[in-house]
Design a protein around this motif. Structure first.
Motif, mmCIF file in Angstrom:
data_model
loop_
_atom_site.group_PDB
_atom_site.id
_atom_site.type_symbol
_atom_site.label_atom_id
_atom_site.label_comp_id
_atom_site.label_asym_id
_atom_site.label_seq_id
_atom_site.Cartn_x
_atom_site.Cartn_y
_atom_site.Cartn_z
ATOM 1 N N TYR A 16 0.819 -1.217 0.000
ATOM 2 C CA TYR A 16 0.000 0.000 0.000
ATOM 3 C C TYR A 16 0.849 1.263 0.000
ATOM 4 O O TYR A 16 0.414 2.305 -0.493
ATOM 5 C CB TYR A 16 -0.997 -0.023 1.165
ATOM 6 C CG TYR A 16 -2.291 -0.656 0.746
ATOM 7 C CD1 TYR A 16 -3.311 0.111 0.191
ATOM 8 C CD2 TYR A 16 -2.478 -2.022 0.830
ATOM 9 C CE1 TYR A 16 -4.493 -0.471 -0.242
ATOM 10 C CE2 TYR A 16 -3.646 -2.621 0.398
ATOM 11 C CZ TYR A 16 -4.651 -1.837 -0.134
ATOM 12 O OH TYR A 16 -5.816 -2.413 -0.583
ATOM 13 N N ARG A 17 2.055 1.180 0.530
ATOM 14 C CA ARG A 17 2.947 2.359 0.494
ATOM 15 C C ARG A 17 3.171 2.834 -0.942
ATOM 16 O O ARG A 17 3.273 4.036 -1.200
ATOM 17 C CB ARG A 17 4.284 2.031 1.167
ATOM 18 C CG ARG A 17 5.302 3.172 1.059
ATOM 19 C CD ARG A 17 6.615 2.817 1.722
ATOM 20 N NE ARG A 17 7.642 3.785 1.380
ATOM 21 C CZ ARG A 17 8.410 3.702 0.297
ATOM 22 N NH1 ARG A 17 8.295 2.690 -0.547
ATOM 23 N NH2 ARG A 17 9.315 4.636 0.044
ATOM 24 N N LEU A 18 3.200 1.885 -1.861
ATOM 25 C CA LEU A 18 3.464 2.240 -3.266
ATOM 26 C C LEU A 18 2.299 3.012 -3.894
ATOM 27 O O LEU A 18 2.432 3.563 -4.981
ATOM 28 C CB LEU A 18 3.790 0.983 -4.076
ATOM 29 C CG LEU A 18 5.086 0.282 -3.640
ATOM 30 C CD1 LEU A 18 5.262 -1.030 -4.395
ATOM 31 C CD2 LEU A 18 6.294 1.190 -3.862
ATOM 32 N N VAL A 29 3.999 6.497 2.772
ATOM 33 C CA VAL A 29 3.629 5.695 3.942
ATOM 34 C C VAL A 29 2.568 4.669 3.524
ATOM 35 O O VAL A 29 1.659 4.982 2.749
ATOM 36 C CB VAL A 29 3.081 6.577 5.085
ATOM 37 C CG1 VAL A 29 2.827 5.749 6.346
ATOM 38 C CG2 VAL A 29 4.031 7.727 5.390
ATOM 39 N N GLY A 30 2.702 3.479 4.055
ATOM 40 C CA GLY A 30 1.689 2.442 3.838
ATOM 41 C C GLY A 30 1.266 1.872 5.170
ATOM 42 O O GLY A 30 2.067 1.775 6.108
ATOM 43 N N ALA A 31 -0.013 1.514 5.248
ATOM 44 C CA ALA A 31 -0.529 0.914 6.478
ATOM 45 C C ALA A 31 -1.428 -0.256 6.104
ATOM 46 O O ALA A 31 -2.049 -0.260 5.027
ATOM 47 C CB ALA A 31 -1.312 1.944 7.287
ATOM 48 N N ALA A 32 -1.477 -1.235 6.981
ATOM 49 C CA ALA A 32 -2.389 -2.371 6.793
ATOM 50 C C ALA A 32 -3.036 -2.661 8.139
ATOM 51 O O ALA A 32 -2.345 -2.902 9.136
ATOM 52 C CB ALA A 32 -1.635 -3.590 6.273
ATOM 53 N N LEU A 33 -4.353 -2.595 8.133
ATOM 54 C CA LEU A 33 -5.140 -2.704 9.368
ATOM 55 C C LEU A 33 -5.880 -4.038 9.364
ATOM 56 O O LEU A 33 -6.659 -4.323 8.442
ATOM 57 C CB LEU A 33 -6.137 -1.532 9.411
ATOM 58 C CG LEU A 33 -7.119 -1.476 10.560
ATOM 59 C CD1 LEU A 33 -6.396 -1.312 11.894
ATOM 60 C CD2 LEU A 33 -8.094 -0.292 10.342
ATOM 61 N N ALA A 57 -1.609 7.600 6.043
ATOM 62 C CA ALA A 57 -1.894 6.214 5.633
ATOM 63 C C ALA A 57 -2.748 5.474 6.669
ATOM 64 O O ALA A 57 -3.685 4.747 6.314
ATOM 65 C CB ALA A 57 -0.576 5.474 5.435
ATOM 66 N N GLU A 58 -2.417 5.685 7.938
ATOM 67 C CA GLU A 58 -3.137 4.962 8.993
ATOM 68 C C GLU A 58 -4.611 5.367 9.018
ATOM 69 O O GLU A 58 -5.505 4.533 9.144
ATOM 70 C CB GLU A 58 -2.535 5.276 10.372
ATOM 71 C CG GLU A 58 -1.078 4.907 10.525
ATOM 72 C CD GLU A 58 -0.123 6.043 10.150
ATOM 73 O OE1 GLU A 58 -0.347 6.712 9.125
ATOM 74 O OE2 GLU A 58 0.852 6.250 10.892
ATOM 75 N N THR A 74 -7.489 -5.745 15.343
ATOM 76 C CA THR A 74 -6.442 -6.518 16.012
ATOM 77 C C THR A 74 -5.115 -5.771 16.021
ATOM 78 O O THR A 74 -4.423 -5.724 17.038
ATOM 79 C CB THR A 74 -6.236 -7.872 15.278
ATOM 80 O OG1 THR A 74 -7.492 -8.533 15.178
ATOM 81 C CG2 THR A 74 -5.229 -8.759 15.988
ATOM 82 N N ALA A 75 -4.746 -5.239 14.849
ATOM 83 C CA ALA A 75 -3.408 -4.644 14.715
ATOM 84 C C ALA A 75 -3.317 -3.792 13.465
ATOM 85 O O ALA A 75 -4.112 -3.955 12.523
ATOM 86 C CB ALA A 75 -2.355 -5.749 14.628
ATOM 87 N N ILE A 76 -2.313 -2.907 13.478
ATOM 88 C CA ILE A 76 -1.991 -2.151 12.257
ATOM 89 C C ILE A 76 -0.475 -2.229 12.049
ATOM 90 O O ILE A 76 0.296 -2.152 13.019
ATOM 91 C CB ILE A 76 -2.477 -0.681 12.352
ATOM 92 C CG1 ILE A 76 -2.356 0.018 10.990
ATOM 93 C CG2 ILE A 76 -1.739 0.107 13.435
ATOM 94 C CD1 ILE A 76 -3.088 1.359 10.916
ATOM 95 N N ALA A 77 -0.080 -2.432 10.786
ATOM 96 C CA ALA A 77 1.344 -2.378 10.432
ATOM 97 C C ALA A 77 1.573 -1.099 9.635
ATOM 98 O O ALA A 77 0.727 -0.706 8.812
ATOM 99 C CB ALA A 77 1.745 -3.597 9.617
ATOM 100 N N ILE A 78 2.701 -0.456 9.896
ATOM 101 C CA ILE A 78 3.005 0.829 9.241
ATOM 102 C C ILE A 78 4.442 0.784 8.715
ATOM 103 O O ILE A 78 5.366 0.382 9.441
ATOM 104 C CB ILE A 78 2.877 1.998 10.249
ATOM 105 C CG1 ILE A 78 1.539 1.959 10.989
ATOM 106 C CG2 ILE A 78 3.042 3.343 9.523
ATOM 107 C CD1 ILE A 78 1.532 2.774 12.285
ATOM 108 N N VAL A 79 4.598 1.228 7.473
ATOM 109 C CA VAL A 79 5.948 1.392 6.907
ATOM 110 C C VAL A 79 6.001 2.756 6.222
ATOM 111 O O VAL A 79 4.994 3.250 5.715
ATOM 112 C CB VAL A 79 6.301 0.306 5.867
ATOM 113 C CG1 VAL A 79 6.352 -1.077 6.496
ATOM 114 C CG2 VAL A 79 5.336 0.324 4.692
#
Ligand code: THU
Length: 142
Positions: A16-18, A29-33, A57-58, A74-79
């Motif tokens: 998603y950052r792309l 920035v990319g995030a996955a929730l 992104a978040e 549950t969680a979010i990942a961020i790059v």
């Protein structure tokens, strides 16, 4: 969370950052929730010539999910990293800004995890209470 789940979530955030629209900051920035039911909502930062209208992104990921009536996370990942950094091995961890932490406070339970990653095998996991101590509001106890 299982390590495999964390790695998958980081991979989604990297994808998603792309999609970032960041012609002003040149920082992507990319995030996955991840929802409790196992769905993943991705997000990227979306900038605007009127800088204050930029969305992180978040928050893109959260607002996509909440607009689909998702409320259990549950969680979010961020790059994140400058545009010239490719799609792995970012030089820094991208910590969520204060506004995004506040949005997490609104919607996330106590055990929600925030994963900041430089790569799929280089990440840190935080609880919201560590990143937003004594925060205001929200529907859950922290
Ligand atoms: N940004 C995010 O997407 N998430 C954050 O938590 C911090 C900042 C974006 C906003 C802007 O497009 C760019 O990063 C530089 O600030």
């Amino acid at each position: 969370m299982k390590e495999e789940q964390i790695i998958n979530l980081i991979e989604e955030a990297i994808k998603y950052r792309l999609r970032a629209y960041s012609p002003y900051s040149h920082y992507m920035v990319g995030a996955a929730l991840l929802t409790d039911s196992g769905k993943v909502y991705g997000g990227c930062n979306i900038e605007n010539a009127s800088f204050g209208a930029t969305n992180c992104a978040e928050r893109t990921a959260f607002f996509k999910a909440v607009s689909e009536k998702e409320m259990d996370f549950t969680a979010i990942a961020i790059v994140g990293g400058p545009t010239e950094e490719a799609d792995h091995g970012f030089s820094d961890y991208a910590y969520p800004c204060g506004v995004c932490r506040q949005v997490m406070k609104e919607f996330c339970k106590k055990d929600f995890k925030i994963i900041v990653a430089r790569d799929t095998r280089d990440y840190k996991v935080f609880d919201l209470c560590e990143l937003l101590p004594m925060g205001f509001g929200g529907i859950y106890e922290h």
